[in-house]
Every structure is written in C-alpha cells, then in structure tokens.
Design a protein around this motif. Structure first.
Motif, mmCIF file in Angstrom:
data_model
loop_
_atom_site.group_PDB
_atom_site.id
_atom_site.type_symbol
_atom_site.label_atom_id
_atom_site.label_comp_id
_atom_site.label_asym_id
_atom_site.label_seq_id
_atom_site.Cartn_x
_atom_site.Cartn_y
_atom_site.Cartn_z
ATOM 1 N N VAL A 48 0.867 -1.171 0.000
ATOM 2 C CA VAL A 48 0.000 0.000 0.000
ATOM 3 C C VAL A 48 0.903 1.220 0.000
ATOM 4 O O VAL A 48 1.919 1.244 0.696
ATOM 5 C CB VAL A 48 -0.901 0.011 1.259
ATOM 6 N N TYR B 72 3.882 7.596 2.161
ATOM 7 C CA TYR B 72 3.766 6.384 2.972
ATOM 8 C C TYR B 72 3.821 5.186 2.028
ATOM 9 O O TYR B 72 3.133 5.170 1.010
ATOM 10 C CB TYR B 72 2.438 6.379 3.738
ATOM 11 N N PHE C 92 -8.919 3.749 3.598
ATOM 12 C CA PHE C 92 -7.539 4.231 3.601
ATOM 13 C C PHE C 92 -7.513 5.757 3.514
ATOM 14 O O PHE C 92 -6.722 6.415 4.187
ATOM 15 C CB PHE C 92 -6.767 3.592 2.438
ATOM 16 N N TYR D 129 -5.907 8.355 6.091
ATOM 17 C CA TYR D 129 -4.936 9.331 5.605
ATOM 18 C C TYR D 129 -5.337 10.749 6.040
ATOM 19 O O TYR D 129 -4.498 11.519 6.522
ATOM 20 C CB TYR D 129 -4.826 9.245 4.081
ATOM 21 N N ARG E 74 -3.776 1.566 11.812
ATOM 22 C CA ARG E 74 -5.059 1.604 11.099
ATOM 23 C C ARG E 74 -4.926 0.982 9.725
ATOM 24 O O ARG E 74 -5.800 0.235 9.300
ATOM 25 C CB ARG E 74 -5.557 3.046 10.974
ATOM 26 N N VAL E 75 -3.833 1.269 9.028
ATOM 27 C CA VAL E 75 -3.621 0.681 7.699
ATOM 28 C C VAL E 75 -3.505 -0.833 7.818
ATOM 29 O O VAL E 75 -4.093 -1.578 7.026
ATOM 30 C CB VAL E 75 -2.375 1.291 7.023
ATOM 31 N N ARG E 76 -2.786 -1.305 8.816
ATOM 32 C CA ARG E 76 -2.634 -2.756 9.020
ATOM 33 C C ARG E 76 -3.993 -3.418 9.254
ATOM 34 O O ARG E 76 -4.287 -4.474 8.697
ATOM 35 C CB ARG E 76 -1.691 -3.011 10.198
#
Length: 143
Positions: free
Chosen positions: A5, A16, A102, A106, A129-131
């Motif tokens: 990602v 990122y 996402f 962000y 949070r992304v994980r």
C-alpha cells in the motif's frame, strides 16, 4: 491478499509505503508502485481515452503484472493511493471500500497539527489503522 500500500504526494514523493511480504519483495513492490505513477498520470491527463470521469477518484485497475494487480485512487488534492494485490479475482466494491477507508485514515493522519504537509507519514496510529484495513480486506463490503 494485499502485498503493498502506498500514498504518493502531488510531486510523486512517497508519503507512505508499506509492504506486507518478506523483505526480499519490498524493492520489487516499490518499483511496481513507482511504475504505476506513470499510468495514473496518463489516466488523469487523458481522461477521454480511459474509463473514469474527471470527478471519479477511483481509477480502477491500473495494470496487471505476472503476479500482481495494481489499483489506483486519486484524491482531490492530487495525492495518489496505490494498492498492490496478489488476488486475481478482486471485486471493485472491495477495492473501493479499501480506498475509502484508507483515505479516511490518511485524512486523520495529515490532520494532525504536528504533521508537516508533504512530508512522510510516520504516525504509529496511522500504520496500525492501515494494518487493520489490510487485514479486513475482502472480508465484507461494508466499512
């Protein structure tokens, strides 16, 4: 399965990037993300040749490779989100749901008053949070 990602800034600077595989694949995935930026620019600059309209943020599948499929999303501020997956039969609804979640994460990360705009996102909360979003990818279409 999502393997990488990325969030890339207006000037194609990485804000990122996170891979979810062994370290051996990380460089290859970074290269795939970098190559996908050309496809995003082509779709944005030639909207009549490709599917999405000007106000559509979801760019769809940018291109397939031998082992991966690459999807793109463009925010109103011209920040690009790239998703690399190994799944061959991914539903657009799942990818759209991923990108909307996402994008929300962000926005929360860059709204932090201590974040410098245009710099890499180093927040542990954002990474967590992304994980979690990656783990839940494809499980349900509701956010």
């Amino acid at each position: 399965m999502i393997v990488c990602v990325a969030a890339v800034g207006q000037q194609n600077n990485p804000l990122y990037i996170q891979s979810f595989t062994e370290a051996d694949d990380a460089l290859k995935l970074h290269h795939i993300v970098h190559c996908s930026l050309d496809v995003v620019d082509e779709r944005v600059n030639n909207p009549k040749k490709s599917g999405p309209t000007l106000n559509e943020t979801f760019l769809g599948m940018l291109y397939p490779t031998e082992n991966y499929k690459v999807y793109g999303y463009l925010t109103n501020t011209k920040v690009k989100f790239i998703l690399v997956t190994t799944d061959l039969d991914v539903r657009d609804a799942d990818v759209r749901n991923f990108f909307s979640r996402f994008h929300a994460a962000y926005v929360d990360a860059v709204s932090n008053p201590f974040h410098v705009p245009g710099k890499k996102i180093t927040s542990r909360i954002f990474a967590d949070r992304v994980r979690n979003i990656v783990k839940s990818f494809g499980l349900s279409s509701t956010g």
